[in-house]
Design a protein around this motif. Structure first.
Motif, PDB file in Angstrom:
ATOM      1  N   THR A 268      32.419  31.073  35.708  1.00 44.75           N
ATOM      2  CA  THR A 268      32.775  31.962  34.603  1.00 44.75           C
ATOM      3  C   THR A 268      32.922  31.150  33.339  1.00 44.75           C
ATOM      4  O   THR A 268      33.311  29.972  33.371  1.00 44.75           O
ATOM      5  CB  THR A 268      34.075  32.740  34.897  1.00 44.75           C
TER       6      THR A 268
ATOM      7  N   ASP B  22      34.975  32.675  44.154  1.00 38.21           N
ATOM      8  CA  ASP B  22      34.672  33.194  42.822  1.00 38.21           C
ATOM      9  C   ASP B  22      35.807  32.851  41.872  1.00 38.21           C
ATOM     10  O   ASP B  22      36.913  32.489  42.279  1.00 38.21           O
ATOM     11  CB  ASP B  22      34.474  34.712  42.879  1.00 38.21           C
TER      12      ASP B  22
ATOM     13  N   VAL C 206      37.475  33.932  37.748  1.00 41.43           N
ATOM     14  CA  VAL C 206      37.454  34.757  36.547  1.00 41.43           C
ATOM     15  C   VAL C 206      38.479  34.178  35.573  1.00 41.43           C
ATOM     16  O   VAL C 206      39.534  33.677  35.984  1.00 41.43           O
ATOM     17  CB  VAL C 206      37.760  36.243  36.871  1.00 41.43           C
TER      18      VAL C 206
ATOM     19  N   ARG D 109      40.456  34.877  31.682  1.00 43.20           N
ATOM     20  CA  ARG D 109      40.697  35.758  30.544  1.00 43.20           C
ATOM     21  C   ARG D 109      41.981  35.333  29.839  1.00 43.20           C
ATOM     22  O   ARG D 109      42.992  35.065  30.488  1.00 43.20           O
ATOM     23  CB  ARG D 109      40.801  37.227  30.982  1.00 43.20           C
TER      24      ARG D 109
ATOM     25  N   ALA E  95      37.983  40.314  39.768  1.00 41.73           N
ATOM     26  CA  ALA E  95      37.878  40.838  38.406  1.00 41.73           C
ATOM     27  C   ALA E  95      39.248  41.335  37.978  1.00 41.73           C
ATOM     28  O   ALA E  95      40.137  41.576  38.810  1.00 41.73           O
ATOM     29  CB  ALA E  95      36.853  41.976  38.345  1.00 41.73           C
TER      30      ALA E  95
ATOM     31  N   GLY F  53      32.836  42.226  38.716  1.00 36.22           N
ATOM     32  CA  GLY F  53      33.160  41.934  37.327  1.00 36.22           C
ATOM     33  C   GLY F  53      33.863  43.124  36.702  1.00 36.22           C
ATOM     34  O   GLY F  53      34.063  44.166  37.336  1.00 36.22           O
TER      35      GLY F  53
ATOM     36  N   SER G  97      27.710  38.374  36.051  1.00 35.54           N
ATOM     37  CA  SER G  97      28.474  38.040  34.860  1.00 35.54           C
ATOM     38  C   SER G  97      28.471  39.280  33.982  1.00 35.54           C
ATOM     39  O   SER G  97      27.409  39.865  33.738  1.00 35.54           O
ATOM     40  CB  SER G  97      27.838  36.848  34.133  1.00 35.54           C
TER      41      SER G  97
ATOM     42  N   ASN H 103      29.766  40.949  30.307  1.00 34.99           N
ATOM     43  CA  ASN H 103      30.333  40.670  28.993  1.00 34.99           C
ATOM     44  C   ASN H 103      29.550  41.435  27.939  1.00 34.99           C
ATOM     45  O   ASN H 103      28.346  41.691  28.104  1.00 34.99           O
ATOM     46  CB  ASN H 103      30.305  39.171  28.658  1.00 34.99           C
TER      47      ASN H 103
END
Length: 432
Positions: A202, A256, A258, A260, A300, A342, A393, A395
């Motif tokens: 990510t 995985d 992620v 933010r 996610a 995601g 991915s 976005n």
């Protein structure tokens, strides 16, 4: 990434399992183990001629793993064996509602009997199953790169530069595809940077880092005397230089990741745990290690919580406050077999499902409290570039996904590929 579910009812009904609920009283309840045991009970009961007990056991397994494709086909097999045509219809109607395809001619003589006995119901079922096999949605090729037969798993996109990163399992590298040349790639980082097999990635836009999980599978190809392990690395998003490497005691195989707002979350598909990093100056902390987790994959963020795809069980909602986990209540659409996961700015989950037929990308709309599915929408199915889609991915209103990862060409014994893989294709879906 961790692979495929049972493909037929025969597989389910031949499972060897301990009797249902034959667990240590002090052990935590395991939906996965209990459902497997119940499927074993169904097999034994059907073999003994007790179709009703078989049906009840399989329905109990489905209560733990809703819309599980093999269990629904197992339920249909119970109907076929016992001559209960209505049960066959009901099981396959639920199978179709789950978003799966099936060729009714595989039922043999029962196919014609069902068509003759209930023509309208048969026609509706056949139409529903056929619709599930038909192409849906549009996607553009974002890149198509011949990487010389290596096994690609994940994708990450830096939307500020439009560069695409590809994670390599067998080549132990991260490849970079530039926006001015979508048919070739350069090595962004490799084993000299401490990479083993690379899985999820990510882009951390706050810290301008690329996060990547790395670990060992039979396909990794360790050198003689080389140790395995698992880690997550942070690479400079421009140069690829190693910024930080984190290893966690007790971790098995990170899957995985992620990021933010400066927070980073990783799933451990080997130990079935979830970890969180709150600051680059700190280490990762354990967020959740619920013993019910069976096969954590994509993760996610949405509705103020972390969502983790469990390949065997569905979708977990994990509290960011205390790490408590609860299974998201599914609708008709099956949540089994989700690999990539995601989220959009609006909180919609985008999932790649490769654990059943057909493979597809679909959106999941959650209820207001985030604990159940309010609805789903198929975004892409039956695309001409599809082989086995894996990670994604999401976005800026767009989805990028690995469309044809060559996992089927790499046996679990570490050999392979069994044939030369096609060039790796990344597809782009516009959500707007």
């Amino acid at each position: 990434m961790i692979r495929h579910l049972l493909a037929s009812a025969a597989c389910v009904l031949s499972v060897s399992a301990a009797p249902a609920f034959a667990q240590d009283d002090e052990a935590a309840f395991s939906p996965q183990a209990t459902a497997t045991a119940l499927a074993g009970e169904a097999r034994r009961a059907l073999g003994a001629g007790d179709a009703e007990s078989a049906r009840r056991a399989m329905e109990a397994a489905l209560a733990l793993k809703p819309a599980h494709p093999s269990y629904l086909l197992g339920l249909a097999q119970i109907g076929l064996t016992s001559g209960d045509q209505d049960l066959v219809f009901t099981a396959l109607e639920r199978y179709a509602a789950g978003g799966m395809a099936f060729d009714l001619s595989r039922l043999g003589e029962a196919d014609a009997a069902m068509r003759e006995a209930q023509p309208d119901r048969y026609a509706a079922l056949d139409a529903a199953l056929s619709r599930n096999a038909s192409p849906v949605g549009q996607a553009e090729r974002a890149a198509r790169v011949d990487l010389g037969g290596t096994l690609i798993e994940g994708v990450a996109v830096d939307i500020e530069t439009d560069r695409i990163f590809l994670s390599d399992v067998t080549g132990r590298a991260i490849h970079l595809v530039e926006p001015f040349d979508r048919e070739s790639a350069s090595v962004f980082a490799d084993r000299e940077d401490g990479l083993l097999s690379v899985f999820g990635m990510t882009v951390d836009s706050v810290n301008r880092l690329l996060w990547a999980t790395t670990g060992v599978l039979p396909q990794t190809g360790l050198a003689e005397g080389e140790e395995g392990g698992t880690a997550i690395v942070a690479l400079d998003l421009v140069t690829g230089d190693l910024y930080r490497r984190f290893e966690i005691e007790g971790a098995d195989r990170f899957a995985d990741v992620v990021a933010r707002d400066g927070y980073v979350y990783i799933s451990d598909s080997g130990a079935n745990r979830v970890y969180r990093l709150s600051s680059l100056s700190d280490g990762f902390e354990l967020l959740s290690d619920d013993p019910r987790f069976a096969g954590l994959q994509g993760i996610a963020l949405s509705h103020g919580a972390l969502y983790a795809a469990d390949y065997a069980l569905g979708l977990w909602r994990i509290s960011l406050d205390d790490g408590s986990a609860s299974l998201v209540t599914a609708g008709d659409e099956s949540l089994i077999g989700i690999d990539g996961l995601g989220h959009t700015r609006e909180g919609r989950l985008i999932a790649v499902r490769n654990g059943m037929n057909p493979n597809q990308v679909f959106a999941i709309d959650l209820s207001e409290d985030g604990r159940s599915v309010a609805g789903t929408e198929t975004l892409l199915r039956g695309h001409g570039d599809f082989g086995e889609p894996t990670l994604i991915s999401v976005n800026d209103g767009r989805v990028w996904l690995v469309a044809n990862s060559p996992w089927p060409l790499y046996p679990e014994d570490g050999s392979g590929p069994t044939e030369t893989p096609d060039p790796l294709t990344v597809l782009e879906i516009d959500l707007d």
